[in-house]
Scaffold this active site. Structure first.
Site, PDB file in Angstrom:
ATOM      1  N   SER A 149       2.161  -0.124   0.571  1.00 44.95           N
ATOM      2  CA  SER A 149       1.431  -1.138  -0.201  1.00 44.95           C
ATOM      3  C   SER A 149       2.303  -1.480  -1.398  1.00 44.95           C
ATOM      4  O   SER A 149       3.212  -0.713  -1.756  1.00 44.95           O
ATOM      5  CB  SER A 149       0.118  -0.521  -0.700  1.00 44.95           C
TER       6      SER A 149
ATOM      7  N   TYR B  14      -4.968   5.969  -5.513  1.00 40.67           N
ATOM      8  CA  TYR B  14      -4.396   5.168  -4.417  1.00 40.67           C
ATOM      9  C   TYR B  14      -2.916   4.918  -4.688  1.00 40.67           C
ATOM     10  O   TYR B  14      -2.078   5.071  -3.803  1.00 40.67           O
ATOM     11  CB  TYR B  14      -5.165   3.852  -4.285  1.00 40.67           C
TER      12      TYR B  14
END
Ligand SMILES: NC(=O)c1ccc[n+]([C@@H]2O[C@H](COP(=O)([O-])OP(=O)(O)OC[C@H]3O[C@@H](n4cnc5c(N)ncnc54)[C@H](OP(=O)(O)O)[C@@H]3O)[C@@H](O)[C@H]2O)c1
Length: 252
Positions: A137, A150
């Site tokens: 990501s 995250y």
């Protein structure tokens, strides 16, 4: 006649994983769909087979090492592994984030990817031309407020990809990291906010065309079908309306 190359996709029950399975099937791979929700991957495999592609479904939790090892015994040779299973839980600041959420995100995104990659690396190597894709990501490359656990987990996945590439150079396996920015998928933000669809919708509010799962699948399909000697190390893909994790143009 050469055997049809096989591609394993983790987290193929929704979003980017499901779209990637469709793309790779259309590219001529025999796709093996894995995720915890068996009904969803079985339905997608049936749809692909009906359309004339080759697909099978295998229920698998990537954090369950014994189950992953058992799954891997089915493969003597593997062309492509897409490590897509993962996601975010919560958007709390570091000061108040729940350590259980951090642990779970590390388990799924990092240890899950480690488990499946370790278990399938011998088959990828045996193919003589293997490709590992790691879905990290833009959270793997820079931080944002509330990203906490995250961001930490995706940074871990990024380091796994970089280290593995260094360690296996000289073997016939390449490591491709795809790092998407904002992708509007059916479940990602809803899972992050534990079913709160209002909060989830706010993530994309006023953004002109976030990426779709199909956009990312298209990127993955392109990267894995480059000639074998071409290694796309790291591909960052964002919607035009997003300049960074924190700079998003909204028409609100
Ligand atoms: N959406 C975004 O904005 C975005 C941006 C950058 C990167 N990503 C990354 O792209 C990947 C896919 O995201 P998405 O947007 O498609 O999310 P999604 O729709 O929520 O899909 C997540 C997938 O991961 C699977 N999964 C979760 N935990 C698992 C486990 N323990 N074992 C096996 N499968 C598991 C889920 O299947 P089951 O629940 O059926 O197991 C599901 O298929 C993730 O790694 C995510 O972090 C997403």
């Amino acid at each position: 006649m050469a055997a049809t190359p096989i591609a394993v996709v983790t987290g193929a029950s929704s979003g980017i994983g499901a779209a990637t399975a469709r793309t790779l099937a259309a590219e001529g791979f025999r796709v093996v769909l894995t995720a915890r929700r068996k009904d969803r991957i079985e339905a997608l495999a049936a749809e692909l087979n009906e359309a004339g592609h080759q697909a099978t479904a295998y229920a698998l939790d990537v954090t369950d090492r014994a189950a992953v090892d058992e799954f891997a015994t089915a493969f003597r040779s593997l062309a492509v592994l897409v490590n897509n299973a993962g996601g975010a839980l919560g958007a709390d600041p570091v000061a108040t984030g729940d350590p259980a959420d951090w642990r779970q995100m590390y388990e799924t995104n990092v240890i899950g990817t480690l488990n499946v990659t370790q278990a399938l690396l011998p088959a990828l190597t045996a193919s003589g031309d293997g490709t590992i894709v790691i879905l990290s990501s833009t959270a793997a490359l820079s931080s944002y407020e509330g990203g906490g656990g995250y961001v930490a987990a995706k940074h871990g996945e990024h380091v796994l990809a970089e280290t593995l590439r260094l360690e296996i150079v000289g073997t016939p396996v390449r490591v491709i990291e795809v790092a998407p920015g904002m992708v509007r998928t059916e479940e990602f933000a809803t899972t992050r906010f534990r079913g709160d669809t209002e909060k989830a919708a706010k993530v994309y509010a006023g953004v002109d065309a976030p990426l779709t799962a199909e956009d990312v699948a298209d990127t993955i399909g392109w990267a894995v079908t480059r000639p074998s000697h071409v290694n796309i190390d790291l591909l960052v893909v964002r919607p035009r309306a997003q300049a960074s994790n924190t700079k998003v143009h909204r028409t609100l």
